[in-house]
Enzyme design. Structure first.
Site: not given
Ligand code: NAD
Ligand code: ZN
Length: 261
Positions: A74, A106-108, A133
């Site tokens: 990841r 987000n953790v990214d 997180h």
């Molecule tokens: P999440 O539960 O926060 O859901 C993602 C949301 O983003 C959905 O409601 C979707 O409709 C929306 N979305 C999709 N594309 C979009 C866009 N272009 N613009 C705006 N909104 C958009 O995310 P998850 O992946 O289900 O993750 C849950 C947990 O897992 C997070 O709270 C986090 O702690 C962890 N996680 C973090 C990352 C990261 O750091 N980027 C990635 C995956 C998971």
């Protein structure tokens, strides 16, 4: 049709323009356009494991090598990702005249990277996110309080290769909050304090299903403020929001926040 044509766009802009204090809550959706793999959906899968099977204290106790191998994968994926125009618009907004605080699930590390880019290496504190997180680019000790930033690949060939604490010799782990773990109490109370005193909570790219993070915008409502949502799909927060903009954050946020810095 551009973002300014979205239903509620002007109302959302007016709300943000008249607010002195804004809290932002972001989720994985804000990083979707940067190519960060989500947990839900095909690209979140690794060797057919679900994240719920790997991102737990139990999984780490049972097979720390396997969990570290997944995190190394990841981390490699996320290392290739850059902040998108949504992260950058938020960073500029946070550096402007308003009292803005970004709270992220987000953790990214992409909000932080955007803050550094936009602030040009100067003091970027106002755009630095509160990370509910944790961060995938930090490690911490499983026994003592040792905790450091760490971006390089992790060797995971055998248990003996895994990183150990330079202070006490115990195993190091990713500094992220796993399923079944509590959030850092200090970070959490700061997030709720900020949200409670904000006139607007801008909620971006979160499914608002994971608590306590999903309760942060409710604190703004309890404090008399309003919720503005940016998400392509409806969420449990939608009925509580004054406006929901149905669009992608990388497209909507630059227009929405333009001139409000
Ligand atoms: P999440 O539960 O926060 O859901 C993602 C949301 O983003 C959905 O409601 C979707 O409709 C929306 N979305 C999709 N594309 C979009 C866009 N272009 N613009 C705006 N909104 C958009 O995310 P998850 O992946 O289900 O993750 C849950 C947990 O897992 C997070 O709270 C986090 O702690 C962890 N996680 C973090 C990352 C990261 O750091 N980027 C990635 C995956 C998971
Ligand atoms: Zn230690």
């Amino acid at each position: 049709m551009g973002p300014t044509d979205l239903e509620g766009f002007q109302e959302a802009r007016d709300l943000l323009a008249s607010a002195d204090t804004v809290s932002v809550l972001s989720g994985a959706g804000v990083s979707a356009e940067s190519g960060v793999p989500t947990f839900r959906g095909e690209d979140g899968l690794w060797k057919s494991y679900q994240p719920e099977q790997l991102a737990t204290p139990h999984a780490f106790r049972r097979d720390s090598r396997l969990v570290w191998e997944w995190y190394d994968w990841r981390r490699g994926k996320i290392r290739e990702c850059r902040p998108n125009p949504g992260h950058e618009a938020l960073a500029r907004f946070a550096l402007g005249a308003r009292d803005v605080r970004i709270v992220t699930q987000n953790v990214d590390g992409l909000h932080e990277e955007a803050a550094r880019t936009v602030a040009g290496g100067s003091d970027a504190d106002p755009a630095m996110p509160l990370e509910l997180h944790g961060s995938i680019f930090r490690v911490k000790c499983t026994s003592c309080t040792y905790r450091v930033p760490h971006r390089d690949p992790i060797p995971t060939e055998s248990f003996d290769d895994l990183p150990k604490c330079p202070v006490c010799g115990s195993l190091l782990r990713p500094d992220v909050v796993w399923f079944g773990e509590s959030l850092d109490a200090g970070v959490l109370s700061e997030a709720f304090r900020v949200a409670q005193s904000a006139q607007v909570c801008l909620v971006v790219g979160t499914s608002a299903l994971v608590h306590p993070a999903a309760s942060v915008p409710l604190a703004t409502r309890d404090g008399g403020g309003e919720i503005v949502e940016v998400n392509p799909t409806e969420t449990p927060l939608t009925p509580l929001a004054s406006v929901s903009l149905r669009g992608a954050s990388g497209e909507v946020l630059p227009s929405l926040l333009d001139g409000l810095e």
